[in-house]
Design an enzyme around this catalytic site. Structure first.
Site, mmCIF file in Angstrom:
data_model
loop_
_atom_site.group_PDB
_atom_site.id
_atom_site.type_symbol
_atom_site.label_atom_id
_atom_site.label_comp_id
_atom_site.label_asym_id
_atom_site.label_seq_id
_atom_site.Cartn_x
_atom_site.Cartn_y
_atom_site.Cartn_z
ATOM 1 N N LYS A 117 33.659 -52.074 23.896
ATOM 2 C CA LYS A 117 33.014 -51.207 25.047
ATOM 3 C C LYS A 117 31.525 -50.845 24.938
ATOM 4 C CE LYS A 117 36.961 -49.160 26.924
ATOM 5 N NZ LYS A 117 37.714 -48.038 27.412
ATOM 6 N N LYS A 200 42.462 -59.885 27.618
ATOM 7 C CA LYS A 200 43.346 -58.829 27.903
ATOM 8 C C LYS A 200 43.177 -58.607 29.803
ATOM 9 C CE LYS A 200 42.736 -54.770 27.154
ATOM 10 N NZ LYS A 200 42.423 -53.407 26.452
ATOM 11 N N LYS A 203 41.563 -52.955 33.952
ATOM 12 C CA LYS A 203 41.139 -52.524 35.051
ATOM 13 C C LYS A 203 39.772 -52.902 35.609
ATOM 14 C CE LYS A 203 43.622 -48.573 33.273
ATOM 15 N NZ LYS A 203 43.822 -47.185 32.833
HETATM 16 P P1 TYM Z 1 44.622 -47.038 28.729
HETATM 17 O O1 TYM Z 1 44.756 -46.328 29.842
HETATM 18 O O2 TYM Z 1 43.550 -48.169 28.457
HETATM 19 O O3 TYM Z 1 46.032 -47.844 28.787
HETATM 20 C C1 TYM Z 1 47.403 -47.134 28.961
HETATM 21 C C2 TYM Z 1 48.341 -48.098 28.174
HETATM 22 O O4 TYM Z 1 48.384 -49.370 28.935
HETATM 23 C C3 TYM Z 1 48.494 -50.299 27.902
HETATM 24 N N1 TYM Z 1 47.736 -51.427 28.386
HETATM 25 C C4 TYM Z 1 48.468 -52.580 28.270
HETATM 26 N N2 TYM Z 1 49.514 -53.177 27.668
HETATM 27 C C5 TYM Z 1 49.652 -54.309 27.498
HETATM 28 N N3 TYM Z 1 48.941 -55.382 28.201
HETATM 29 C C6 TYM Z 1 47.613 -55.003 28.752
HETATM 30 N N4 TYM Z 1 46.838 -55.815 29.214
HETATM 31 C C7 TYM Z 1 47.483 -53.670 28.897
HETATM 32 N N5 TYM Z 1 46.351 -52.887 29.279
HETATM 33 C C8 TYM Z 1 46.562 -51.819 28.909
HETATM 34 C C9 TYM Z 1 47.746 -49.565 26.722
HETATM 35 O O5 TYM Z 1 47.909 -50.109 25.462
HETATM 36 C C10 TYM Z 1 48.031 -48.315 26.821
HETATM 37 O O6 TYM Z 1 49.355 -47.908 26.252
HETATM 38 N N6 TYM Z 1 43.565 -44.671 24.640
HETATM 39 C C11 TYM Z 1 44.533 -44.885 25.615
HETATM 40 C C12 TYM Z 1 45.015 -43.614 26.331
HETATM 41 C C13 TYM Z 1 45.626 -42.749 25.474
HETATM 42 C C14 TYM Z 1 46.771 -42.486 24.684
HETATM 43 C C15 TYM Z 1 46.701 -41.229 23.950
HETATM 44 C C16 TYM Z 1 47.844 -43.337 24.545
HETATM 45 C C17 TYM Z 1 44.843 -41.352 25.224
HETATM 46 N N7 TYM Z 1 45.615 -40.564 24.333
HETATM 47 C C18 TYM Z 1 47.706 -40.758 23.246
HETATM 48 C C19 TYM Z 1 48.852 -42.961 23.466
HETATM 49 C C20 TYM Z 1 49.053 -41.705 22.922
HETATM 50 C C21 TYM Z 1 43.857 -45.842 26.571
HETATM 51 O O7 TYM Z 1 42.930 -45.775 26.959
HETATM 52 O O8 TYM Z 1 44.844 -46.482 27.259
#
Ligand code: TYM
Length: 338
Positions: A117, A200, A203
């Protein structure tokens, strides 16, 4: 690997920055819903993580409701799971600070998501973006969560959570925080970009054609799959034949996940098929599975007061678990309260 000294509990979260895309649904929400009823489940909209990159306030509030609507539309039942937004439970920030003091700078420097990032612009990033994984560890450990379902991209952060728990327990000579297990299973833990199978799906891609948004209508979903990049070969005869074909593998995995099947099942059905046959079938399947969810999301979004009520109720239930764990943490650390 699971820590059996603790009651099984699931925690996971999604950031409300931009809209939900298919990777969030297949890699996260669909699997979260599948864990409901198996053990206690706590799911969060992590608005405090979202502001590590500047967010327009009105858009943040809207995106928070939209992620909540996505969870609910996909089958999250607020009577079975706790659903809330992070900033309504102040204990996340409080434990986050303590973990900032446990985590080491060297650990943070190894986080690939920060490096991706920040790119070459490290000095211009917020301090919050750098400390982000320590807040994520607080999200998880505040509930003594034993299982964290995530997509593959979050694995390193869950491993860091284990390191933080281990160091805290060691430094304070306690066995207070559990060893959390990342749950990364099923065919779609890394859904790829539809225009480039080596990146990947996210968004924030350059072109909308790269991803399926959970708010896309049936025509858009069909168009995006039909235009998805592929190679010139037909589908292989065995799953092994997908190994060096990232675009083909991605479409097969998406099909498998949408259909609750395995990639091998999909290849059995479509061995040797041309894209002209497979892509329309994938588009039809995706529309059949996703359109009802996007309709239901829109229905929730028409009633923001109901979403806010569900999040508020969930926050109250989350606090009831989190606050005693935070108080005990303060006692362990030696914070005087009078
Ligand atoms: P975030 O918001 O980027 O994504 C949320 C969840 O979606 C999954 N994901 C994907 N899985 C498969 N293929 C993809 N292309 C894809 N894009 C996103 C992510 O792996 C995630 O599970 N840091 C985390 C949010 C978070 C969190 C937590 C997660 C904050 N605190 C505690 C678990 C436990 C994040 O940015 O996810």
């Amino acid at each position: 690997m699971t820590d059996t000294n603790f009651t099984p509990r699931v925690f996971s979260g999604i950031k409300p920055s931009g809209g939900l895309q298919l990777g969030n649904y297949l890699g996260a929400i669909k699997r979260f819903v599948g864990m409901q009823g198996q053990m206690e489940t706590v799911y969060c909209v992590v608005d405090m993580h979202a502001i590590t990159v500047w967010q327009d306030p009105a858009e943040l509030a809207n995106a928070t409701r939209e992620v909540a609507a996505g969870y609910l539309a996909a089958g999250l039942d607020p009577s079975k799971s706790i659903l809330f937004n992070q900033s309504q439970v102040a204990a996340h920030a409080e434990l986050g600070w303590i973990f900032n003091c446990v985590a080491r700078v060297g650990w943070m420097n190894r986080m690939t998501q920060f490096k991706d990032k920040a790119g070459s612009n490290v000095e211009k990033q917020s301090l919050g973006l750098y400390a982000y994984p320590a807040l994520m560890a607080a999200d998880i450990l505040l509930y003594h969560a034993t299982h964290v379902p995530v997509g593959e991209d979050q694995k390193q952060h869950v491993e860091l959570t284990r390191d933080i728990a281990k160091k805290f327990n060691h430094d304070y000579k306690v066995d207070f925080f559990p060893k959390t297990t990342p749950v990364i299973d099923g065919p779609a833990t890394r859904v790829m970009n539809l225009r480039d199978g080596t990146k990947k799906m996210s968004k924030s891609g350059e072109s909308d054609m790269e991803r399926i948004n959970m708010t896309d209508d049936a025509d858009k979903i069909a168009k995006k799959f039909k235009k998805a990049k592929t190679d010139p070969e037909p589908l292989p005869e065995t799953v092994d034949g997908l190994a060096d074909r990232p675009e083909a593998r991605n479409l097969v995995e998406i099909y498998a996940s949408l259909n609750d099947a395995t990639p091998a099942d999909v290849i059995n059905e479509y061995a040797g098929a041309q894209w002209g046959r497979f892509k329309p079938a994938l588009a039809d399947l995706a529309v059949a599975k996703l359109a009802p969810i996007s309709t239901e999301m829109a229905r929730y979004m028409d009633d923001p007061a109901e979403i806010d009520r569900i999040l508020g109720d969930g926050a109250g239930r989350a606090r009831a678990i989190a606050e005693p764990i935070l108080r005990k943490t303060y006692d362990i650390v030696g914070m005087l309260r009078s």
